[in-house]
Design a protein around this motif. Structure first.
Motif, PDB file in Angstrom:
ATOM      1  N   TYR A 178       1.620   5.226   1.057  1.00  0.00           N
ATOM      2  CA  TYR A 178       1.358   6.080   2.211  1.00  0.00           C
ATOM      3  C   TYR A 178       2.329   7.128   1.835  1.00  0.00           C
ATOM      4  O   TYR A 178       3.459   7.300   1.322  1.00  0.00           O
ATOM      5  CB  TYR A 178       1.862   5.652   3.583  1.00  0.00           C
ATOM      6  CG  TYR A 178       0.892   4.370   3.965  1.00  0.00           C
ATOM      7  CD1 TYR A 178      -0.349   4.478   4.334  1.00  0.00           C
ATOM      8  CD2 TYR A 178       1.636   3.188   4.132  1.00  0.00           C
ATOM      9  CE1 TYR A 178      -1.268   3.374   4.529  1.00  0.00           C
ATOM     10  CE2 TYR A 178       0.705   2.046   4.501  1.00  0.00           C
ATOM     11  CZ  TYR A 178      -0.552   2.210   4.814  1.00  0.00           C
ATOM     12  OH  TYR A 178      -1.389   1.108   5.282  1.00  0.00           O
ATOM     13  N   ARG A 196     -17.694   7.513   7.078  1.00  0.00           N
ATOM     14  CA  ARG A 196     -17.033   6.975   7.917  1.00  0.00           C
ATOM     15  C   ARG A 196     -17.383   7.420   9.039  1.00  0.00           C
ATOM     16  O   ARG A 196     -17.623   8.529   9.217  1.00  0.00           O
ATOM     17  CB  ARG A 196     -15.462   6.554   7.698  1.00  0.00           C
ATOM     18  CG  ARG A 196     -15.229   5.776   6.278  1.00  0.00           C
ATOM     19  CD  ARG A 196     -13.698   6.190   6.132  1.00  0.00           C
ATOM     20  NE  ARG A 196     -13.243   7.500   6.104  1.00  0.00           N
ATOM     21  CZ  ARG A 196     -11.993   7.681   6.183  1.00  0.00           C
ATOM     22  NH1 ARG A 196     -11.199   6.812   6.305  1.00  0.00           N
ATOM     23  NH2 ARG A 196     -11.577   8.904   5.896  1.00  0.00           N
ATOM     24  N   ARG A 230     -14.882  12.946   5.548  1.00  0.00           N
ATOM     25  CA  ARG A 230     -15.119  11.435   6.192  1.00  0.00           C
ATOM     26  C   ARG A 230     -15.699  10.430   5.305  1.00  0.00           C
ATOM     27  O   ARG A 230     -15.554   9.001   5.533  1.00  0.00           O
ATOM     28  CB  ARG A 230     -16.253  11.819   7.456  1.00  0.00           C
ATOM     29  CG  ARG A 230     -15.545  12.547   8.502  1.00  0.00           C
ATOM     30  CD  ARG A 230     -16.455  12.892   9.399  1.00  0.00           C
ATOM     31  NE  ARG A 230     -16.967  11.889  10.532  1.00  0.00           N
ATOM     32  CZ  ARG A 230     -17.541  11.673  11.649  1.00  0.00           C
ATOM     33  NH1 ARG A 230     -17.786  12.758  12.135  1.00  0.00           N
ATOM     34  NH2 ARG A 230     -18.237  10.639  12.005  1.00  0.00           N
ATOM     35  N   LEU A 282      -9.214   4.279  13.645  1.00  0.00           N
ATOM     36  CA  LEU A 282      -8.753   2.859  13.501  1.00  0.00           C
ATOM     37  C   LEU A 282      -7.939   2.960  12.133  1.00  0.00           C
ATOM     38  O   LEU A 282      -6.598   2.437  12.266  1.00  0.00           O
ATOM     39  CB  LEU A 282      -9.935   2.046  13.403  1.00  0.00           C
ATOM     40  CG  LEU A 282      -9.479   0.584  13.221  1.00  0.00           C
ATOM     41  CD1 LEU A 282      -8.217   0.249  14.415  1.00  0.00           C
ATOM     42  CD2 LEU A 282     -10.645  -0.493  13.181  1.00  0.00           C
ATOM     43  N   THR A 283      -8.263   3.582  11.172  1.00  0.00           N
ATOM     44  CA  THR A 283      -7.786   3.546   9.960  1.00  0.00           C
ATOM     45  C   THR A 283      -6.331   4.222  10.143  1.00  0.00           C
ATOM     46  O   THR A 283      -5.137   3.716   9.438  1.00  0.00           O
ATOM     47  CB  THR A 283      -8.482   4.350   8.772  1.00  0.00           C
ATOM     48  OG1 THR A 283      -9.501   3.451   8.623  1.00  0.00           O
ATOM     49  CG2 THR A 283      -7.587   4.334   7.472  1.00  0.00           C
ATOM     50  N   GLU A 284      -6.406   5.436  10.765  1.00  0.00           N
ATOM     51  CA  GLU A 284      -4.987   6.159  10.952  1.00  0.00           C
ATOM     52  C   GLU A 284      -4.176   5.518  11.854  1.00  0.00           C
ATOM     53  O   GLU A 284      -2.789   5.386  11.720  1.00  0.00           O
ATOM     54  CB  GLU A 284      -5.504   7.408  11.722  1.00  0.00           C
ATOM     55  CG  GLU A 284      -6.058   8.616  10.892  1.00  0.00           C
ATOM     56  CD  GLU A 284      -5.186   9.041   9.763  1.00  0.00           C
ATOM     57  OE1 GLU A 284      -4.021   9.342  10.179  1.00  0.00           O
ATOM     58  OE2 GLU A 284      -5.534   8.968   8.485  1.00  0.00           O
ATOM     59  N   LYS A 285      -4.463   4.880  12.795  1.00  0.00           N
ATOM     60  CA  LYS A 285      -3.915   3.922  13.822  1.00  0.00           C
ATOM     61  C   LYS A 285      -3.079   2.832  12.909  1.00  0.00           C
ATOM     62  O   LYS A 285      -1.772   2.461  12.931  1.00  0.00           O
ATOM     63  CB  LYS A 285      -4.517   3.189  14.774  1.00  0.00           C
ATOM     64  CG  LYS A 285      -3.555   2.278  15.880  1.00  0.00           C
ATOM     65  CD  LYS A 285      -4.586   1.534  16.932  1.00  0.00           C
ATOM     66  CE  LYS A 285      -3.625   0.922  17.801  1.00  0.00           C
ATOM     67  NZ  LYS A 285      -2.798   0.017  17.178  1.00  0.00           N
ATOM     68  N   ARG A 286      -3.699   2.240  12.175  1.00  0.00           N
ATOM     69  CA  ARG A 286      -3.361   0.984  11.143  1.00  0.00           C
ATOM     70  C   ARG A 286      -2.352   1.493  10.356  1.00  0.00           C
ATOM     71  O   ARG A 286      -1.156   0.906   9.846  1.00  0.00           O
ATOM     72  CB  ARG A 286      -4.580   0.417  10.405  1.00  0.00           C
ATOM     73  CG  ARG A 286      -5.260  -0.544  11.292  1.00  0.00           C
ATOM     74  CD  ARG A 286      -6.377  -1.144  10.540  1.00  0.00           C
ATOM     75  NE  ARG A 286      -7.285  -2.032  11.490  1.00  0.00           N
ATOM     76  CZ  ARG A 286      -8.580  -2.521  11.160  1.00  0.00           C
ATOM     77  NH1 ARG A 286      -9.030  -2.167   9.985  1.00  0.00           N
ATOM     78  NH2 ARG A 286      -8.968  -3.382  11.965  1.00  0.00           N
ATOM     79  N   ARG A 287      -2.542   2.917   9.768  1.00  0.00           N
ATOM     80  CA  ARG A 287      -1.649   3.523   8.856  1.00  0.00           C
ATOM     81  C   ARG A 287      -0.448   3.848   9.461  1.00  0.00           C
ATOM     82  O   ARG A 287       0.741   3.393   9.028  1.00  0.00           O
ATOM     83  CB  ARG A 287      -2.155   4.869   8.255  1.00  0.00           C
ATOM     84  CG  ARG A 287      -1.377   5.624   7.503  1.00  0.00           C
ATOM     85  CD  ARG A 287      -2.200   6.703   6.903  1.00  0.00           C
ATOM     86  NE  ARG A 287      -1.341   7.736   6.195  1.00  0.00           N
ATOM     87  CZ  ARG A 287      -0.555   8.768   6.508  1.00  0.00           C
ATOM     88  NH1 ARG A 287      -0.803   9.039   7.874  1.00  0.00           N
ATOM     89  NH2 ARG A 287       0.001   9.670   5.880  1.00  0.00           N
ATOM     90  N   GLU A 290     -14.115   4.651  13.022  1.00  0.00           N
ATOM     91  CA  GLU A 290     -13.455   4.113  11.642  1.00  0.00           C
ATOM     92  C   GLU A 290     -12.128   4.932  11.293  1.00  0.00           C
ATOM     93  O   GLU A 290     -11.311   4.400  10.710  1.00  0.00           O
ATOM     94  CB  GLU A 290     -14.570   3.932  10.649  1.00  0.00           C
ATOM     95  CG  GLU A 290     -15.616   2.754  10.908  1.00  0.00           C
ATOM     96  CD  GLU A 290     -16.506   2.855  10.023  1.00  0.00           C
ATOM     97  OE1 GLU A 290     -17.309   1.856   9.751  1.00  0.00           O
ATOM     98  OE2 GLU A 290     -17.023   4.082   9.280  1.00  0.00           O
ATOM     99  N   ILE A 291     -12.456   6.172  11.392  1.00  0.00           N
ATOM    100  CA  ILE A 291     -11.240   6.866  10.901  1.00  0.00           C
ATOM    101  C   ILE A 291      -9.952   6.883  11.813  1.00  0.00           C
ATOM    102  O   ILE A 291      -8.870   6.851  11.247  1.00  0.00           O
ATOM    103  CB  ILE A 291     -11.849   8.530  10.701  1.00  0.00           C
ATOM    104  CG1 ILE A 291     -12.618   8.514   9.713  1.00  0.00           C
ATOM    105  CG2 ILE A 291     -10.539   9.286  10.380  1.00  0.00           C
ATOM    106  CD1 ILE A 291     -13.492  10.002   9.775  1.00  0.00           C
ATOM    107  N   GLU A 330       0.865  -1.197  -0.093  1.00  0.00           N
ATOM    108  CA  GLU A 330       0.042   0.080   0.001  1.00  0.00           C
ATOM    109  C   GLU A 330       0.843   1.280   0.024  1.00  0.00           C
ATOM    110  O   GLU A 330       1.876   1.238   0.662  1.00  0.00           O
ATOM    111  CB  GLU A 330      -1.000  -0.074   1.054  1.00  0.00           C
ATOM    112  CG  GLU A 330      -0.270   0.128   2.491  1.00  0.00           C
ATOM    113  CD  GLU A 330       0.079  -1.226   2.912  1.00  0.00           C
ATOM    114  OE1 GLU A 330      -0.111  -1.524   4.287  1.00  0.00           O
ATOM    115  OE2 GLU A 330       0.364  -2.146   2.132  1.00  0.00           O
TER     116      GLU A 330
END
Length: 327
Positions: free
Chosen positions: A246, A276, A273, A283-288, A280-281, A244
């Motif tokens: 970034y 979302r 958003r 969680l996405t930022e944490k995974r990123r 959800e936002i 992916e």
């Protein structure tokens, strides 16, 4: 959260006396609604619902004012200048909330202010008078130069970055040749005039970078330069563990830290958003962030509007992540 509007939306939001009469309002009703704060009077005979007015960013409010002045003027209408031209060109006005509409005097009269319109006695070449959806204003290049001369550097740079971005950045792809052409063209324009603020404007144009996606990033760059940072890595590309892509706003190689300006908009603005939830936002930022740290070993420092009030405040925020200005 305040909303952003375009020119067509500004036109739709404005209502004339005849519009209000058609809805059953009398002249007395109109006066009563304005007095109660339910209706906002923009210009003579031009109104906007107070709730709609209050929900606009300052750029949107000024755009509505510009349209109202245009609508109340004889054809072909004024040539809007400076901040008023900027909102027509969809440029940001960081930390600037104009109280007057600005227009150019096409003649040899002295500048004056009347009915909340400031008339500027400035020279504008014929080719620098353009139309945006039928409204006359200075060209985009001229508007960038005028803003850089007449407003604080943080305002001028935010606008210059946005203008350059349109010309030299597509998505995350930066066209260095297009950027160089823009710098050369604006540089020639700035060197050809001698007006108040031109030295500051030349610095703003030289420092402009279209890779800054938001005014917060533009202001951060200006503060970081003042703190001694040079040749910052902007919009650094990182490939994640699963291929992916970034992109990070800033890179501080000495500290092995990425920097991200983290404004509220992506968490609160419904348009950003995209349906979302806030969870959800986040969680996405944490995974990123986890993916980036796993691939590079670098940490991520985040800051927001409260951290770009001054260079010193930003320096303190960065120091908390181990990022120190060059010695």
């Amino acid at each position: 959260m305040p909303t952003t509007i375009d020119l067509s939306a500004a036109w739709r939001m404005l209502r004339t006396r005849d519009d209000l009469y058609a809805e059953g309002c009398t002249e007395r009703d109109i006066h009563a609604r304005v007095a109660s704060g339910d209706l906002h009077r923009v210009r003579r005979g031009r109104y906007i619902e107070a709730t709609g007015w209050k929900n606009l960013w300052s750029e949107g409010q000024h755009l509505v004012q510009v349209v109202a002045v245009h609508e109340n003027s004889d054809a072909p209408g004024p040539v809007f200048w400076g901040p008023s031209a900027a909102v027509l060109h969809r440029l940001p006005l960081f930390r600037l909330a104009p109280t007057h509409v600005h227009a150019a005097i096409l003649g040899e009269r002295h500048g004056r202010s009347r009915a909340k319109v400031v008339w500027h006695n400035v020279r504008i070449a014929d080719e620098d008078i353009v139309e945006v959806d039928g409204i006359r204003c200075t060209s985009l290049d001229q508007t960038v130069l005028d803003l850089a001369c007449s407003t604080p550097s943080i305002t001028g740079l935010s606008a210059a970055d946005a203008a350059l971005r349109r010309e030299a950045v597509l998505g995350h792809e930066h066209d260095s040749e297009a950027a160089a052409e823009w710098h050369a063209r604006l540089g020639r324009r700035a060197e050809s005039v001698s007006v108040r603020g031109i030295r500051k404007a030349r610095d703003v144009i030289a420092f402009a970078d279209g890779r800054a996606q938001l005014p917060g990033e533009s202001v951060s760059r200006l503060h970081l330069r003042e703190l001694g940072f040079r040749d910052l890595s902007l919009q650094t590309h990182v490939v994640g563990p699963d291929g992916e892509d970034y992109w990070l706003d800033f890179g501080f190689p000495r500290s092995k830290v990425f920097g991200e300006f983290d404004g509220e908009a992506k968490y609160l603005d419904p348009a950003l958003r995209k349906g979302r939830t806030l969870d959800e936002i986040l969680l996405t930022e944490k995974r990123r962030e986890d993916a980036i740290r796993g691939v590079t070993g670098w940490r991520t420092a985040r800051w927001g509007w409260e951290h770009v009030r001054t260079p010193e405040v930003l320096a303190a925020r960065l120091l908390a992540f181990g990022v120190r200005p060059p010695g």
